[in-house]
Design an enzyme around this catalytic site. Structure first.
Site, PDB file in Angstrom:
ATOM      1  N   ARG A 226      44.592  31.954  22.417  1.00 47.88           N
ATOM      2  CA  ARG A 226      43.404  32.776  22.614  1.00 47.88           C
ATOM      3  C   ARG A 226      43.773  33.988  23.460  1.00 47.88           C
ATOM      4  NH1 ARG A 226      41.781  30.617  18.869  1.00 47.88           N
ATOM      5  NH2 ARG A 226      39.925  29.344  18.553  1.00 47.88           N
ATOM      6  N   HIS A 274      46.269  37.972  14.265  1.00 45.98           N
ATOM      7  CA  HIS A 274      45.543  36.702  14.276  1.00 45.98           C
ATOM      8  C   HIS A 274      45.765  35.930  12.970  1.00 45.98           C
ATOM      9  CE1 HIS A 274      41.974  34.591  16.406  1.00 45.98           C
ATOM     10  NE2 HIS A 274      42.714  33.711  15.758  1.00 45.98           N
TER      11      HIS A 274
END
Length: 311
Positions: A226, A274
């Site tokens: 994250r 991502h």
């Protein structure tokens, strides 16, 4: 008839609906998947991605479970109207995808591939031989399903792997540490550090200036977890002063990463968009169907989120 509401934007619906319907066809009961069920008639909610309009769960008085399609739940776990069980996605291709990304980038830095990929200039660079994997200590912060899968894969390649988690874990082949003292010890040996913690108030900027200083000089940081796990300015400073050799980053505080972000042009940073691990619709549909079947059989749901812990 079991009514299943899909809460997600059109692009996610178009991608997942055919796979979900196929998986539901194998269930021993009829399941009606829709984006338009009346709230008080919904038995299960599939919480997808995108700008979902579902913010208030109060009207869903019959619903037994909210099933997340992704591993992360930080955008929903703090919703005060959510008074039913919440399950996150475990499996669904996430673990295999993460293992492949982490293993690939660990090997890239372990073997020093960049020197050869970027040095096709007629210079014979054989002055540095990488150590064997057994002499390259790796630390993984986070020993959930993804951390355990990555740690086990790296250990199978011969790397000495240390895993750190909030509570003590026991993973065969890994040195498992926990707590504040364990955190410092885990960082102190990490020539390659992999961040796979969930994003919670307790993990916000966990890799700050003090933590970065605990890493060996020349360490590499990989963050497929994250974006909020890293103090960005502290990392940039550690890269600039040479304490950290490279950072390969897949997640960021703002996504997509703005074009003017200093990570883009930095010579010791690799940005990936991502992509480290994504839910695969066909595999995720099987996980969702299994959890709904368990609910209808009166069995405990799988992969329930600890609302107090935030994951």
């Amino acid at each position: 008839m079991i009514n299943i509401l899909f809460a997600g934007d059109t692009a996610v619906w178009d991608e997942y609906a055919p796979h979900l319907r196929s998986a539901f066809d194998a269930l021993p009961f009829n399941a009606d998947l829709s984006r338009d069920h009346a709230a008080d008639q919904v038995d299960y909610i599939i919480f997808g991605g995108g700008e979902t309009p579902l913010k208030d769960f109060t009207p869903f008085t019959r619903a037994k479970l909210v099933q997340r399609l992704w591993a992360g739940v930080e955008d929903i776990v703090g919703n005060d109207t959510l008074n039913m069980p919440l399950a996150r996605m475990v499996g669904g291709g996430l673990d295999q995808g993460m293992v492949e990304w982490v293993t690939g980038h660990v090997l890239r830095h372990h073997l020093g591939m960049d020197a050869h990929l970027n040095g096709q200039d007629g210079v014979w660079r054989n002055d540095v031989t990488p150590p064997l994997s057994r002499n390259r200590p790796i630390t993984i912060l986070g020993l959930g399903a993804l951390g355990q899968a990555c740690g086990t894969a790296l250990a199978a390649l011969g790397f000495p792997v240390t895993g750190w988690s909030r509570s003590q874990k026991n993973v065969p082949g890994l040195r498992c540490l926990c707590g504040a003292d364990g955190f410092a010890a885990a960082l102190s040996t990490a020539e390659i550090l992999v961040l796979l913690l969930p994003k919670t108030p307790a993990t916000e900027s966990i890799l700050d200036a003090a933590a970065l200083e605990k890493l060996p000089k020349g360490a590499v940081v990989l963050n497929p977890g994250r974006g909020g796990l890293i103090d960005d300015q502290a990392l940039l400073q550690a890269l600039d002063n040479g304490h950290i050799a490279h950072a390969t980053l897949d997640t960021f505080r703002i996504e997509p990463l703005p074009a003017n972000d200093p990570f883009w042009p930095h010579p010791q940073v690799t940005v990936t968009p991502h992509i480290a691990s994504a839910t695969r619709p066909d595999l995720a549909a099987e996980v969702v169907a299994e959890n709904i079947a368990r609910g209808e059989d009166g069995k405990p749901f799988l992969h329930l989120v600890d609302r107090a812990a935030g994951y």
